[in-house]
Design a protein around this motif. Sequence first.
Motif, PDB file in Angstrom:
ATOM      1  N   GLY A 260      22.927 -17.694  11.659  1.00 18.85           N
ATOM      2  CA  GLY A 260      23.517 -18.052  10.146  1.00 18.85           C
ATOM      3  C   GLY A 260      24.452 -19.165  10.402  1.00 18.85           C
ATOM      4  O   GLY A 260      24.893 -19.873   9.094  1.00 18.85           O
ATOM      5  N   ASP A 261      24.807 -19.813  11.466  1.00 20.58           N
ATOM      6  CA  ASP A 261      25.453 -20.773  11.750  1.00 20.58           C
ATOM      7  C   ASP A 261      24.513 -22.270  11.678  1.00 20.58           C
ATOM      8  O   ASP A 261      23.394 -22.181  12.021  1.00 20.58           O
ATOM      9  CB  ASP A 261      26.121 -20.962  13.142  1.00 20.58           C
TER      10      ASP A 261
ATOM     11  N   SER B  24      28.110 -19.472   7.918  1.00 18.18           N
ATOM     12  CA  SER B  24      27.772 -18.960   6.567  1.00 18.18           C
ATOM     13  C   SER B  24      27.086 -17.723   6.521  1.00 18.18           C
ATOM     14  O   SER B  24      27.018 -16.956   7.799  1.00 18.18           O
ATOM     15  CB  SER B  24      26.777 -20.115   6.191  1.00 18.18           C
ATOM     16  N   ASN B  25      26.683 -17.462   5.405  1.00 16.51           N
ATOM     17  CA  ASN B  25      26.350 -16.062   5.170  1.00 16.51           C
ATOM     18  C   ASN B  25      24.722 -16.069   5.276  1.00 16.51           C
ATOM     19  O   ASN B  25      23.916 -15.184   5.109  1.00 16.51           O
ATOM     20  CB  ASN B  25      26.743 -15.400   3.774  1.00 16.51           C
ATOM     21  N   GLY B  26      24.259 -17.177   5.822  1.00 17.99           N
ATOM     22  CA  GLY B  26      22.875 -17.197   6.019  1.00 17.99           C
ATOM     23  C   GLY B  26      22.118 -18.099   4.912  1.00 17.99           C
ATOM     24  O   GLY B  26      20.981 -18.533   5.223  1.00 17.99           O
ATOM     25  N   ASP B  27      22.817 -18.218   3.801  1.00 18.66           N
ATOM     26  CA  ASP B  27      21.975 -19.082   2.601  1.00 18.66           C
ATOM     27  C   ASP B  27      21.840 -20.304   3.133  1.00 18.66           C
ATOM     28  O   ASP B  27      20.654 -20.982   2.516  1.00 18.66           O
ATOM     29  CB  ASP B  27      22.942 -18.818   1.407  1.00 18.66           C
TER      30      ASP B  27
END
Length: 320
Positions: A221-222, A236-239
């Motif tokens: 997610g980074d 991030s939350n993966g978005d």
Amino acid sequence: MSAAEIEDVAAGWLIRREEPGWTDQDEAEFAAWMERSMAHKAAYWRLEHGWREADRIPALGDTPSCVEEEEAPGRRRTVFALVGALAASLVLALTGIAMWSPPVPTEPPARYETARGAREAVKLADGSTVELNTATRLRAASGPDAREVWLDEGEAFFDIVHRPDRRFIVHAGPRRIVVLGTRFSVKRSGDDVTVAVVSGRVKVEDSASAESAGAAIVSTGDVAYIRKQNTLVVGSNGDEVNAMTAWREGLLVFDNTPLRTAVAEFNRYAGKPIQVAPDIQQIRIGGSFQTHNADAFLDLLESAYGLHVERHEDMIELKR
């Protein structure tokens, strides 16, 4: 600082951490010293391992417990004895770090290239898969100790088969990306490199440095942004990672993105470049668009933002 000096400092830390009165401030200073250089870590860990092995010797023999208690105050002398005994091997270890060089492939690299607007998935000899985005050039080679890819230009997504005995390394301009078992994307534009990790972890290092000092660990997610000598890792939350890898599905995803940046992405795929007037470059846009349908993107800009599109023979001009 020489290897011997590093060794002396490491021994000092080792002794201090075993003495009464060790504080949180001391621990913070020790952690900062360890993070400053891989050579610091190598020296300390080697000495610490030697100390632990030495502590095991009485436990393996028939030494009475009363002797062990009498010798406890003299532990400092044991440390310095270990320092001398480990000096030669430590220097060799540190020399190995300083003399690090990339593994030599056993065969000439295989070359892969995509044209503007094209995508291609290739399977490497070890079973790993690499997806090349538009206008991408890369080379891949395999050696006895490592599998290596050189991203010369463009963007690629990697799905790596885990092999503990053979590292997977991606060379992208000034950075070396060491795979720790993962699926990730690397985008290169000159010396600017962006790494987005879908799953697992990678380590981003300076390709000109033998040590791992300053290396950045990028996890699921980074996103790591490398600009010149600086590396910024954003969680991030993966978005964001999903948006950055949407090209694999033939999509460009924007979220509050400056118009100038969005158009630059389309220009990576379009045959006819789009130019944006300076006074509208910072307009923020969002949405999902097909990489090969710039006309739909331009139509939206005309209807939603009142912008004017002028089509010329060799380019498209976007202005108010």
